[in-house]
Scaffold this motif. Structure first.
Motif, PDB file in Angstrom:
ATOM      1  N   PRO A 193       0.827  -1.212   0.000  1.00  0.00           N
ATOM      2  CA  PRO A 193       0.000   0.000   0.000  1.00  0.00           C
ATOM      3  C   PRO A 193       0.860   1.261   0.000  1.00  0.00           C
ATOM      4  O   PRO A 193       1.935   1.292   0.590  1.00  0.00           O
ATOM      5  CB  PRO A 193      -0.810  -0.129   1.296  1.00  0.00           C
ATOM      6  N   ARG A 194       0.372   2.295  -0.680  1.00  0.00           N
ATOM      7  CA  ARG A 194       1.102   3.562  -0.734  1.00  0.00           C
ATOM      8  C   ARG A 194       1.056   4.297   0.592  1.00  0.00           C
ATOM      9  O   ARG A 194       1.903   5.132   0.887  1.00  0.00           O
ATOM     10  CB  ARG A 194       0.514   4.445  -1.845  1.00  0.00           C
ATOM     11  N   LYS A 195       0.033   4.017   1.371  1.00  0.00           N
ATOM     12  CA  LYS A 195      -0.090   4.629   2.698  1.00  0.00           C
ATOM     13  C   LYS A 195      -0.623   3.570   3.652  1.00  0.00           C
ATOM     14  O   LYS A 195      -1.142   2.528   3.237  1.00  0.00           O
ATOM     15  CB  LYS A 195      -1.052   5.825   2.646  1.00  0.00           C
ATOM     16  N   SER A 196      -0.476   3.829   4.930  1.00  0.00           N
ATOM     17  CA  SER A 196      -0.991   2.891   5.921  1.00  0.00           C
ATOM     18  C   SER A 196      -2.500   2.780   5.781  1.00  0.00           C
ATOM     19  O   SER A 196      -3.226   3.774   5.748  1.00  0.00           O
ATOM     20  CB  SER A 196      -0.634   3.379   7.332  1.00  0.00           C
ATOM     21  N   ILE A 197      -2.988   1.550   5.664  1.00  0.00           N
ATOM     22  CA  ILE A 197      -4.419   1.322   5.460  1.00  0.00           C
ATOM     23  C   ILE A 197      -4.806   0.009   6.140  1.00  0.00           C
ATOM     24  O   ILE A 197      -4.007  -0.928   6.205  1.00  0.00           O
ATOM     25  CB  ILE A 197      -4.760   1.294   3.952  1.00  0.00           C
ATOM     26  N   ASN A 198      -6.013  -0.041   6.681  1.00  0.00           N
ATOM     27  CA  ASN A 198      -6.459  -1.249   7.362  1.00  0.00           C
ATOM     28  C   ASN A 198      -7.732  -1.796   6.723  1.00  0.00           C
ATOM     29  O   ASN A 198      -8.244  -1.243   5.745  1.00  0.00           O
ATOM     30  CB  ASN A 198      -6.646  -0.992   8.860  1.00  0.00           C
ATOM     31  N   VAL A 199      -8.231  -2.879   7.286  1.00  0.00           N
ATOM     32  CA  VAL A 199      -9.409  -3.547   6.725  1.00  0.00           C
ATOM     33  C   VAL A 199     -10.592  -2.595   6.633  1.00  0.00           C
ATOM     34  O   VAL A 199     -11.275  -2.519   5.603  1.00  0.00           O
ATOM     35  CB  VAL A 199      -9.780  -4.779   7.580  1.00  0.00           C
ATOM     36  N   LEU A 200     -10.853  -1.865   7.699  1.00  0.00           N
ATOM     37  CA  LEU A 200     -11.996  -0.956   7.716  1.00  0.00           C
ATOM     38  C   LEU A 200     -11.884   0.109   6.639  1.00  0.00           C
ATOM     39  O   LEU A 200     -12.878   0.460   5.998  1.00  0.00           O
ATOM     40  CB  LEU A 200     -12.109  -0.296   9.098  1.00  0.00           C
ATOM     41  N   GLU A 201     -10.674   0.605   6.420  1.00  0.00           N
ATOM     42  CA  GLU A 201     -10.479   1.660   5.425  1.00  0.00           C
ATOM     43  C   GLU A 201     -10.616   1.132   4.004  1.00  0.00           C
ATOM     44  O   GLU A 201     -11.187   1.787   3.131  1.00  0.00           O
ATOM     45  CB  GLU A 201      -9.124   2.332   5.640  1.00  0.00           C
ATOM     46  N   VAL A 202     -10.078  -0.058   3.742  1.00  0.00           N
ATOM     47  CA  VAL A 202     -10.244  -0.668   2.418  1.00  0.00           C
ATOM     48  C   VAL A 202     -11.712  -0.915   2.146  1.00  0.00           C
ATOM     49  O   VAL A 202     -12.238  -0.594   1.073  1.00  0.00           O
ATOM     50  CB  VAL A 202      -9.454  -1.989   2.309  1.00  0.00           C
ATOM     51  N   TRP A 203     -12.394  -1.474   3.115  1.00  0.00           N
ATOM     52  CA  TRP A 203     -13.819  -1.787   2.991  1.00  0.00           C
ATOM     53  C   TRP A 203     -14.626  -0.523   2.725  1.00  0.00           C
ATOM     54  O   TRP A 203     -15.519  -0.491   1.872  1.00  0.00           O
ATOM     55  CB  TRP A 203     -14.275  -2.465   4.268  1.00  0.00           C
ATOM     56  N   LYS A 204     -14.273   0.564   3.434  1.00  0.00           N
ATOM     57  CA  LYS A 204     -14.996   1.824   3.270  1.00  0.00           C
ATOM     58  C   LYS A 204     -14.754   2.442   1.897  1.00  0.00           C
ATOM     59  O   LYS A 204     -15.660   3.007   1.278  1.00  0.00           O
ATOM     60  CB  LYS A 204     -14.565   2.805   4.369  1.00  0.00           C
ATOM     61  N   GLU A 205     -13.522   2.321   1.397  1.00  0.00           N
ATOM     62  CA  GLU A 205     -13.163   2.938   0.121  1.00  0.00           C
ATOM     63  C   GLU A 205     -13.633   2.138  -1.081  1.00  0.00           C
ATOM     64  O   GLU A 205     -13.764   2.673  -2.184  1.00  0.00           O
ATOM     65  CB  GLU A 205     -11.640   3.126   0.021  1.00  0.00           C
ATOM     66  N   ASP A 206     -13.871   0.847  -0.885  1.00  0.00           N
ATOM     67  CA  ASP A 206     -14.163  -0.030  -2.019  1.00  0.00           C
ATOM     68  C   ASP A 206     -15.581   0.194  -2.527  1.00  0.00           C
ATOM     69  O   ASP A 206     -16.558  -0.128  -1.865  1.00  0.00           O
ATOM     70  CB  ASP A 206     -13.983  -1.490  -1.609  1.00  0.00           C
ATOM     71  N   GLU A 207     -15.691   0.740  -3.711  1.00  0.00           N
ATOM     72  CA  GLU A 207     -16.983   0.882  -4.390  1.00  0.00           C
ATOM     73  C   GLU A 207     -17.025   0.009  -5.639  1.00  0.00           C
ATOM     74  O   GLU A 207     -17.816   0.220  -6.549  1.00  0.00           O
ATOM     75  CB  GLU A 207     -17.214   2.350  -4.759  1.00  0.00           C
ATOM     76  N   THR A 208     -16.148  -0.992  -5.677  1.00  0.00           N
ATOM     77  CA  THR A 208     -16.055  -1.869  -6.830  1.00  0.00           C
ATOM     78  C   THR A 208     -17.311  -2.710  -6.969  1.00  0.00           C
ATOM     79  O   THR A 208     -17.866  -3.196  -5.984  1.00  0.00           O
ATOM     80  CB  THR A 208     -14.833  -2.809  -6.681  1.00  0.00           C
ATOM     81  N   GLU A 209     -17.751  -2.880  -8.189  1.00  0.00           N
ATOM     82  CA  GLU A 209     -18.862  -3.772  -8.483  1.00  0.00           C
ATOM     83  C   GLU A 209     -18.449  -4.719  -9.597  1.00  0.00           C
ATOM     84  O   GLU A 209     -17.673  -4.350 -10.476  1.00  0.00           O
ATOM     85  CB  GLU A 209     -20.105  -2.987  -8.905  1.00  0.00           C
ATOM     86  N   GLY A 210     -18.935  -5.932  -9.548  1.00  0.00           N
ATOM     87  CA  GLY A 210     -18.583  -6.891 -10.582  1.00  0.00           C
ATOM     88  C   GLY A 210     -19.706  -7.864 -10.839  1.00  0.00           C
ATOM     89  O   GLY A 210     -20.529  -8.123  -9.959  1.00  0.00           O
ATOM     90  N   ASP A 211     -19.735  -8.399 -12.037  1.00  0.00           N
ATOM     91  CA  ASP A 211     -20.751  -9.383 -12.411  1.00  0.00           C
ATOM     92  C   ASP A 211     -20.185 -10.794 -12.497  1.00  0.00           C
ATOM     93  O   ASP A 211     -20.934 -11.761 -12.424  1.00  0.00           O
ATOM     94  CB  ASP A 211     -21.375  -9.011 -13.765  1.00  0.00           C
ATOM     95  N   GLU A 212     -18.872 -10.905 -12.679  1.00  0.00           N
ATOM     96  CA  GLU A 212     -18.246 -12.212 -12.861  1.00  0.00           C
ATOM     97  C   GLU A 212     -17.628 -12.695 -11.564  1.00  0.00           C
ATOM     98  O   GLU A 212     -16.810 -12.007 -10.958  1.00  0.00           O
ATOM     99  CB  GLU A 212     -17.171 -12.141 -13.949  1.00  0.00           C
TER     100      GLU A 212
END
Length: 220
Positions: free
Chosen positions: A147-166
């Motif tokens: 990671p480019r900066k310190s990041i934890n599970v909660l922060e990844v989860w909060k930032e993730d707006e990814t959507e996928g169909d496959e």
């Protein structure tokens, strides 16, 4: 106008509570199955996705909460982190974690309007149960880059707006250094005998294929 048949209505209420409790027990069995299938992880936390957690005893539930807040497992996330870690620990390259999402009724929508007679989204304004589905998803995040900066599970989860169909297809998550994929779908299909076992085997195989070290001989 005839009086409602309250005896029959309350009979259905009693059935409904018992059915809901049985459903939640079955979901806990599935969570235990997932936990056993991924000994590299440990159950870390849970939370409702569309509502709030039930209030403490000092809360004025008539004024401050939705009725839905007392049914939190209806739509809920369940977080599994690497054994010995917490959601707040900084993630490093190679780390991964899982979030299991249970949606008992995808017709529930917190954008549905309340009404004068109902606290929170009004069931009568939702998609009908016949047109709705029950679903479960296993979501995995993997730190495939430092990671480019310190990041934890909660922060990844909060930032993730990814959507996928496959299913089982990695997608990058912004500039977090993390990738995400999912597996799952119709709960009715996955409750069939052997279906969840197969999903777990396929997910573990994909993780191994991606270079993630897993305990040998599990869920084979």
């Amino acid at each position: 106008m005839s009086e409602p048949d309250y005896e029959n209505i309350l009979l259905n209420v009693r059935y409904s509570y018992r059915i809901a409790a049985s459903f939640q027990q079955r979901m806990i069995f599935i969570l235990r199955q997932i936990e056993a299938a991924f000994p590299e992880l440990a159950y870390a936390s849970w939370g409702p996705t569309h509502t709030r957690t039930p209030p403490n005893s000092g809360t004025n539930i008539m004024a401050e909460r939705w009725v839905w807040d007392f049914l939190p497992l209806m739509a809920s996330d369940h977080c599994f982190t690497l054994a010995g870690t917490t959601r707040k620990d900084p993630l490093k390259k190679g780390d991964w974690f899982m979030m299991v999402r249970i949606l008992a009724d995808d017709g529930f929508d917190d954008d549905v309007e309340s009404s004068a007679s109902f606290s929170g989204p009004d069931p009568e304004r939702m998609t009908s149960p016949e047109e709705s589905e029950s679903e479960i998803y296993l979501n995995v995040w993997h730190m495939n880059h430092a990671p480019r900066k310190s990041i934890n599970v909660l922060e990844v989860w909060k930032e993730d707006e990814t959507e996928g169909d496959e299913e089982l297809q990695w997608q990058g998550v912004g500039d977090t250094g993390c990738q995400w994929m999912f597996s799952g779908g119709s709960l009715a299909d996955l409750l069939a005998e052997g279906a969840m076992d197969e999903l777990i085997r396929n997910l573990r195989a994909k993780l191994v294929e991606s270079g993630i070290q897993l305990t040998a001989g599990v869920a084979d």
